[in-house]
Write a protein that holds these residues in place. Sequence first.
Motif, PDB file in Angstrom:
ATOM      1  N   CYS A 126       0.832  -1.193   0.000  1.00 32.66           N
ATOM      2  CA  CYS A 126       0.000   0.000   0.000  1.00 32.66           C
ATOM      3  C   CYS A 126       0.871   1.249   0.000  1.00 32.66           C
ATOM      4  O   CYS A 126       1.863   1.322   0.731  1.00 32.66           O
ATOM      5  N   LEU A 127       0.487   2.231  -0.805  1.00 31.38           N
ATOM      6  CA  LEU A 127       1.126   3.534  -0.799  1.00 31.38           C
ATOM      7  C   LEU A 127       0.125   4.543  -0.265  1.00 31.38           C
ATOM      8  O   LEU A 127      -1.030   4.563  -0.688  1.00 31.38           O
ATOM      9  N   LEU A 128       0.547   5.371   0.667  1.00 30.51           N
ATOM     10  CA  LEU A 128      -0.325   6.387   1.236  1.00 30.51           C
ATOM     11  C   LEU A 128      -0.337   7.601   0.317  1.00 30.51           C
ATOM     12  O   LEU A 128       0.712   8.121  -0.051  1.00 30.51           O
ATOM     13  N   GLN A 129      -1.532   8.050  -0.051  1.00 26.55           N
ATOM     14  CA  GLN A 129      -1.636   9.187  -0.962  1.00 26.55           C
ATOM     15  C   GLN A 129      -1.634  10.493  -0.178  1.00 26.55           C
ATOM     16  O   GLN A 129      -2.468  10.723   0.696  1.00 26.55           O
ATOM     17  N   VAL A 130      -0.681  11.352  -0.533  1.00 26.90           N
ATOM     18  CA  VAL A 130      -0.534  12.645   0.120  1.00 26.90           C
ATOM     19  C   VAL A 130      -1.051  13.733  -0.820  1.00 26.90           C
ATOM     20  O   VAL A 130      -0.712  13.745  -2.016  1.00 26.90           O
ATOM     21  N   HIS A 131      -1.856  14.635  -0.300  1.00 27.55           N
ATOM     22  CA  HIS A 131      -2.389  15.734  -1.107  1.00 27.55           C
ATOM     23  C   HIS A 131      -1.357  16.854  -1.147  1.00 27.55           C
ATOM     24  O   HIS A 131      -1.112  17.518  -0.141  1.00 27.55           O
ATOM     25  N   ILE A 132      -0.750  17.037  -2.315  1.00 28.69           N
ATOM     26  CA  ILE A 132       0.288  18.073  -2.452  1.00 28.69           C
ATOM     27  C   ILE A 132      -0.097  19.136  -3.459  1.00 28.69           C
ATOM     28  O   ILE A 132       0.577  20.161  -3.572  1.00 28.69           O
ATOM     29  N   ALA A 133      -1.174  18.925  -4.222  1.00 26.63           N
ATOM     30  CA  ALA A 133      -1.560  19.834  -5.301  1.00 26.63           C
ATOM     31  C   ALA A 133      -2.484  20.938  -4.795  1.00 26.63           C
ATOM     32  O   ALA A 133      -3.066  20.850  -3.715  1.00 26.63           O
ATOM     33  N   ASP A 134      -2.629  21.975  -5.616  1.00 26.33           N
ATOM     34  CA  ASP A 134      -3.556  23.059  -5.299  1.00 26.33           C
ATOM     35  C   ASP A 134      -5.011  22.621  -5.467  1.00 26.33           C
ATOM     36  O   ASP A 134      -5.887  23.082  -4.749  1.00 26.33           O
ATOM     37  N   GLU A 135      -5.261  21.740  -6.441  1.00 26.06           N
ATOM     38  CA  GLU A 135      -6.641  21.363  -6.734  1.00 26.06           C
ATOM     39  C   GLU A 135      -7.265  20.585  -5.584  1.00 26.06           C
ATOM     40  O   GLU A 135      -6.741  19.559  -5.148  1.00 26.06           O
ATOM     41  N   GLU A 136      -8.418  21.065  -5.136  1.00 28.66           N
ATOM     42  CA  GLU A 136      -9.146  20.365  -4.081  1.00 28.66           C
ATOM     43  C   GLU A 136      -9.775  19.079  -4.594  1.00 28.66           C
ATOM     44  O   GLU A 136     -10.153  18.203  -3.813  1.00 28.66           O
ATOM     45  N   THR A 137      -9.902  18.961  -5.907  1.00 29.90           N
ATOM     46  CA  THR A 137     -10.533  17.777  -6.482  1.00 29.90           C
ATOM     47  C   THR A 137      -9.640  16.548  -6.390  1.00 29.90           C
ATOM     48  O   THR A 137     -10.119  15.421  -6.523  1.00 29.90           O
ATOM     49  N   LYS A 138      -8.347  16.757  -6.179  1.00 26.10           N
ATOM     50  CA  LYS A 138      -7.444  15.619  -6.048  1.00 26.10           C
ATOM     51  C   LYS A 138      -7.542  15.040  -4.640  1.00 26.10           C
ATOM     52  O   LYS A 138      -7.674  15.763  -3.655  1.00 26.10           O
ATOM     53  N   PHE A 139      -7.486  13.725  -4.561  1.00 23.40           N
ATOM     54  CA  PHE A 139      -7.604  13.031  -3.281  1.00 23.40           C
ATOM     55  C   PHE A 139      -6.258  13.036  -2.552  1.00 23.40           C
ATOM     56  O   PHE A 139      -5.230  13.421  -3.095  1.00 23.40           O
ATOM     57  N   GLY A 140      -6.280  12.563  -1.319  1.00 28.08           N
ATOM     58  CA  GLY A 140      -5.056  12.427  -0.551  1.00 28.08           C
ATOM     59  C   GLY A 140      -5.174  13.048   0.824  1.00 28.08           C
ATOM     60  O   GLY A 140      -6.066  13.868   1.095  1.00 28.08           O
ATOM     61  N   MET A 141      -4.272  12.645   1.701  1.00 26.43           N
ATOM     62  CA  MET A 141      -4.267  13.114   3.086  1.00 26.43           C
ATOM     63  C   MET A 141      -3.247  14.224   3.260  1.00 26.43           C
ATOM     64  O   MET A 141      -2.247  14.291   2.544  1.00 26.43           O
ATOM     65  N   ASP A 142      -3.498  15.083   4.265  1.00 27.18           N
ATOM     66  CA  ASP A 142      -2.477  16.056   4.621  1.00 27.18           C
ATOM     67  C   ASP A 142      -1.525  15.426   5.634  1.00 27.18           C
ATOM     68  O   ASP A 142      -1.712  14.268   6.049  1.00 27.18           O
ATOM     69  N   VAL A 143      -0.510  16.151   6.041  1.00 31.06           N
ATOM     70  CA  VAL A 143       0.523  15.586   6.908  1.00 31.06           C
ATOM     71  C   VAL A 143      -0.059  15.134   8.240  1.00 31.06           C
ATOM     72  O   VAL A 143       0.290  14.057   8.755  1.00 31.06           O
ATOM     73  N   ASN A 144      -0.974  15.904   8.805  1.00 32.13           N
ATOM     74  CA  ASN A 144      -1.572  15.527  10.089  1.00 32.13           C
ATOM     75  C   ASN A 144      -2.346  14.223   9.975  1.00 32.13           C
ATOM     76  O   ASN A 144      -2.290  13.368  10.879  1.00 32.13           O
ATOM     77  N   GLU A 145      -3.078  14.065   8.887  1.00 37.02           N
ATOM     78  CA  GLU A 145      -3.852  12.833   8.680  1.00 37.02           C
ATOM     79  C   GLU A 145      -2.924  11.639   8.472  1.00 37.02           C
ATOM     80  O   GLU A 145      -3.188  10.535   8.977  1.00 37.02           O
ATOM     81  N   ILE A 146      -1.837  11.861   7.739  1.00 39.41           N
ATOM     82  CA  ILE A 146      -0.849  10.794   7.534  1.00 39.41           C
ATOM     83  C   ILE A 146      -0.254  10.357   8.870  1.00 39.41           C
ATOM     84  O   ILE A 146      -0.146   9.156   9.166  1.00 39.41           O
ATOM     85  N   GLU A 147       0.130  11.315   9.696  1.00 39.14           N
ATOM     86  CA  GLU A 147       0.744  10.986  10.983  1.00 39.14           C
ATOM     87  C   GLU A 147      -0.244  10.284  11.905  1.00 39.14           C
ATOM     88  O   GLU A 147       0.138   9.369  12.647  1.00 39.14           O
ATOM     89  N   SER A 148      -1.501  10.670  11.852  1.00 37.50           N
ATOM     90  CA  SER A 148      -2.522   9.998  12.658  1.00 37.50           C
ATOM     91  C   SER A 148      -2.692   8.555  12.217  1.00 37.50           C
ATOM     92  O   SER A 148      -2.769   7.634  13.044  1.00 37.50           O
ATOM     93  N   LEU A 149      -2.727   8.335  10.906  1.00 35.51           N
ATOM     94  CA  LEU A 149      -2.836   6.970  10.374  1.00 35.51           C
ATOM     95  C   LEU A 149      -1.626   6.140  10.775  1.00 35.51           C
ATOM     96  O   LEU A 149      -1.762   4.986  11.221  1.00 35.51           O
TER      97      LEU A 149
END
Length: 229
Positions: free
Chosen positions: A112-135
């Motif tokens: 599994c690869l964790l998807q990180v949201h790094i783009a400006d577009e809100e339409t792209k999926f992914g977690m922010d750093v806080n969500e990644i660290e919580s997971l």
Amino acid sequence: MAINLVAYQQILQELNPYNARLVAVSKTKPAEDITALYEAGQRIFGENYVQEMTEKQGVLPSDIEWHFIGHLQSNKVKYIAPYVHTIHAVDSLKLLQEINKQAAKNQRIINCLLQVHIADEETKFGMDVNEIESLLTAFTENQSVYANIRIAGLMGMATNTDDESKIRSEFHQLHEIFNNIRNTFLKDHSYFKELSIGMSADYHIALQEGSTMVRIGSLLFGNRNYSQI
């Protein structure tokens, strides 16, 4: 022939100095096109749609390494769990738990690869750093529970822009997040080594910023026909 073998060989040559791998994105393309690229030596193929990938997996060679690279709903995991090698876009603890559950039912281990949201577009999926660290906190505190998945790395998509400096900045940011995770949460996990960034338009920049997997479709297969899905 529908595939571009010249582009395929050129991409492989470009990946070689970086020890990066090519995920040939074959969504909407027929099994015949995949077969042609398979016969040229390609073994890793990426798909975005569960039903389409499952249909192709049933008729194509068994040694293909299937990567699911699209947004995955938890209720669809059971259909790909018997054969999928890597799931690139894990964007919640709930999804990770379901992958583990279905992998266990099939007596398999799924990368599994964790998807990180790094783009400006809100339409792209992914977690922010806080969500990644919580997971990752939940994962590391209960590792024995997750015996049937491996968190093998991170995945991200850059903003859809012609501004190469912005793309580079976003990929660089993700590489820094990757290094931080490897040195804190997963320092004892040698399999945490993949950084899935870079597509047809930006893979050169991604390679320079540490990509280990590029996801390329249109350069290999031409434009997609979405009426076929």
